[in-house]
Enzyme design. Structure first.
Site, PDB file in Angstrom:
ATOM      1  N   HIS A 334      -5.567   1.477 -24.805  1.00  0.00           N
ATOM      2  CA  HIS A 334      -4.809   1.460 -26.035  1.00  0.00           C
ATOM      3  C   HIS A 334      -4.695  -0.027 -26.613  1.00  0.00           C
ATOM      4  O   HIS A 334      -4.947  -1.215 -25.608  1.00  0.00           O
ATOM      5  CB  HIS A 334      -2.998   1.571 -25.827  1.00  0.00           C
ATOM      6  CG  HIS A 334      -2.403   1.924 -26.923  1.00  0.00           C
ATOM      7  ND1 HIS A 334      -1.681   0.614 -27.520  1.00  0.00           N
ATOM      8  CD2 HIS A 334      -2.086   2.893 -27.903  1.00  0.00           C
ATOM      9  CE1 HIS A 334      -1.170   1.130 -28.932  1.00  0.00           C
ATOM     10  NE2 HIS A 334      -1.096   2.447 -28.821  1.00  0.00           N
ATOM     11  N   ASP A 393      -2.386  10.236 -26.986  1.00  0.00           N
ATOM     12  CA  ASP A 393      -3.708  11.121 -27.390  1.00  0.00           C
ATOM     13  C   ASP A 393      -4.334  11.970 -26.290  1.00  0.00           C
ATOM     14  O   ASP A 393      -4.611  13.209 -26.366  1.00  0.00           O
ATOM     15  CB  ASP A 393      -4.769  10.276 -28.226  1.00  0.00           C
ATOM     16  CG  ASP A 393      -4.371   9.749 -29.491  1.00  0.00           C
ATOM     17  OD1 ASP A 393      -3.515  10.332 -30.248  1.00  0.00           O
ATOM     18  OD2 ASP A 393      -4.641   8.740 -29.583  1.00  0.00           O
TER      19      ASP A 393
END
Length: 456
Positions: A334, A393
């Protein structure tokens, strides 16, 4: 001689030849970004974002500062100062859905009382109504194969139905925001049904949202032919909406909202721009890539319980020899978080429950093995400036599949949640009466003498 087009989408040899001129004239040497100290992607080498603004709405915490040094810590996400983990535990403990009160919190900065939430929900139910014939004339008339494009078109068309579309006073923008937040589930699901009917020959189901149902329940109600869903399915979709509702001002689509809002344009244009940003596979479309990667993994890996076989598959991906040859293990890493993405940690415990209900325990275990092994493979193959962990995700695509949501709706579900945050940031930007956002770009093109037309 210019080639004749055979279709609107055809790329002719003429266009290919023209595009070849771009590569030389539009190329930037990557080393120049370091030379001129450009924060590419508005992030420094450690992944820390360039400070571009201030906000009350959400905080993403991934490190602490000790004697000027950044120390990675377990990730935290706060909405108006409240830990999202505690918010989720609060409404789960009370056996109620929490997305509606999360919208309230993001828009108004405080948790609602039962009376305030009841009044707010009644307003939101009222705003779920579409203009007369909008479904037939706009959503179904030219169905798009991409639901995000259909959603953006619907949003821009709603401008035409609003007599105060360009009024950017806070009360009017709040009204527009609440309407769009209420309508996004309906616009997205109807767009999907329209496309599947007109392009794939499926039955056309247009179910009206029910006033007594939550946003999560209504999505499942409108999507399914028989309107049926389990409480666990609705609860987990509700949690997904809460976790996706905002992520600070620095994520790409929210930053887009604030940049476009700073020009004092209308709400519909600002939200349509945010939709365009979220559509990208590096942002809202990432969970689709995770789902596709795992599907490929299930075909290629013979023993899902064999760590060595999984490691080899992941190593091949990193070496650009596996899946889509991109070199990316989707769902891992991320821009901000390093040790952990708090949203993924919250989500994971409910994902396990749903996988048991659906009889997909083995698939869930495969996900957990990839989550454990991928950071090790990435660290071995790539020079790292910060840690790598699973992001939200990684699990959201798996959840949506278990819920029977089609891939076409994965990113629209993200938009249904994130418009709450977009709206809050738009209102905060307008309320702050700030300057138009205009960062600087340095030109590296050398000056040249003009060449007359006849001498070229």
């Amino acid at each position: 001689m210019v080639q004749k087009l055979n279709s609107y989408s055809e790329v002719t040899e003429d266009i290919i030849k023209l595009s070849e001129r771009i590569s030389g004239n539009m190329h930037i040497d990557p080393e120049l970004y370091g030379k001129f100290e450009v924060k590419r992607g508005l992030r420094d080498i450690s992944g820390k974002g360039v400070l571009a603004g201030l906000t009350n709405i959400a905080e993403v915490k991934a490190y602490t500062i000790d004697d000027g040094e950044m120390i990675p810590c377990e990730g935290k996400l706060y909405y108006h100062g409240y830990d999202v983990d505690e918010l989720v535990k609060g409404f789960v403990k009370d056996n109620r859905h929490g997305f509606e009160e999360t919208i309230y919190l993001l828009l108004f900065g405080e948790l609602p009382s039962p009376e305030q939430l009841k009044f707010f929900n009644e307003l939101m139910v009222m705003y779920r109504d579409l203009p007369t014939s909008f479904t037939r004339d706009v959503i179904l008339k030219a169905p798009s194969r991409d639901m995000m494009n259909s959603l953006a078109r619907s949003v821009l068309t709603l401008y035409s139905y609003d007599e105060k579309a360009d009024d950017i006073s806070i009360p009017n923008v709040l009204r527009q925001s609440m309407q769009l937040i209420s309508l996004f589930p309906r616009l997205s699901v109807y767009a999907y049904h329209g496309y599947k009917h007109y392009h794939d020959g499926k039955s056309l189901h247009i179910h009206t949202p029910q006033p007594e149902l939550s946003t999560a329940q209504n999505i499942l109600h409108m999507l399914r032919a028989d309107n049926q869903f389990s409480e666990l399915e609705a609860e987990i979709l509700d949690i997904a909406l809460v976790l996706h509702a905002d992520h600070g001002g620095g994520n790409n689509s929210t930053f887009t909202t604030r940049v476009v809002t700073s020009s004092e344009t209308d709400t519909y244009s600002a939200i349509a721009a945010a939709i365009g940003s979220l559509k990208g596979p590096l942002h809202g479309g990432a969970n689709i890539k995770v789902s596709q990667m795992v599907d490929d993994m299930k075909e290629k890996i013979k023993n899902w319980h064999d760590d060595r076989e999984i490691e080899q598959y992941l190593a091949d991906i990193m070496d650009r020899k596996g899946f889509d040859n991109s070199g990316k293990i989707y769902g891992m890493g991320h821009a901000v978080y390093s040790l952990s993405d708090p949203r993924a940690l919250i989500f994971k415990q409910y994902v396990e429950q749903l996988s048991k209900e659906k009889g997909l325990d083995d698939e869930f275990e495969l996900y957990t093995r990839v989550e454990r092994l991928a950071p090790q493979i990435i660290a071995e193959k790539k020079k790292m400036y910060k840690g790598v962990s699973a992001n939200i995700d990684f699990y959201s695509g798996f959840v949506y599949k278990m819920l029977g949501l089609p891939e076409e709706l994965f990113t629209p579900i993200f938009a249904i949640a994130r418009i709450a945050g977009w709206s809050a940031h738009r209102i905060e930007e307008l309320n702050g009466k700030g300057k138009i956002t205009r960062p600087a770009y340095k030109s590296i093109r050398k000056h040249r003498d003009y060449v007359t037309f006849s001498d070229r």
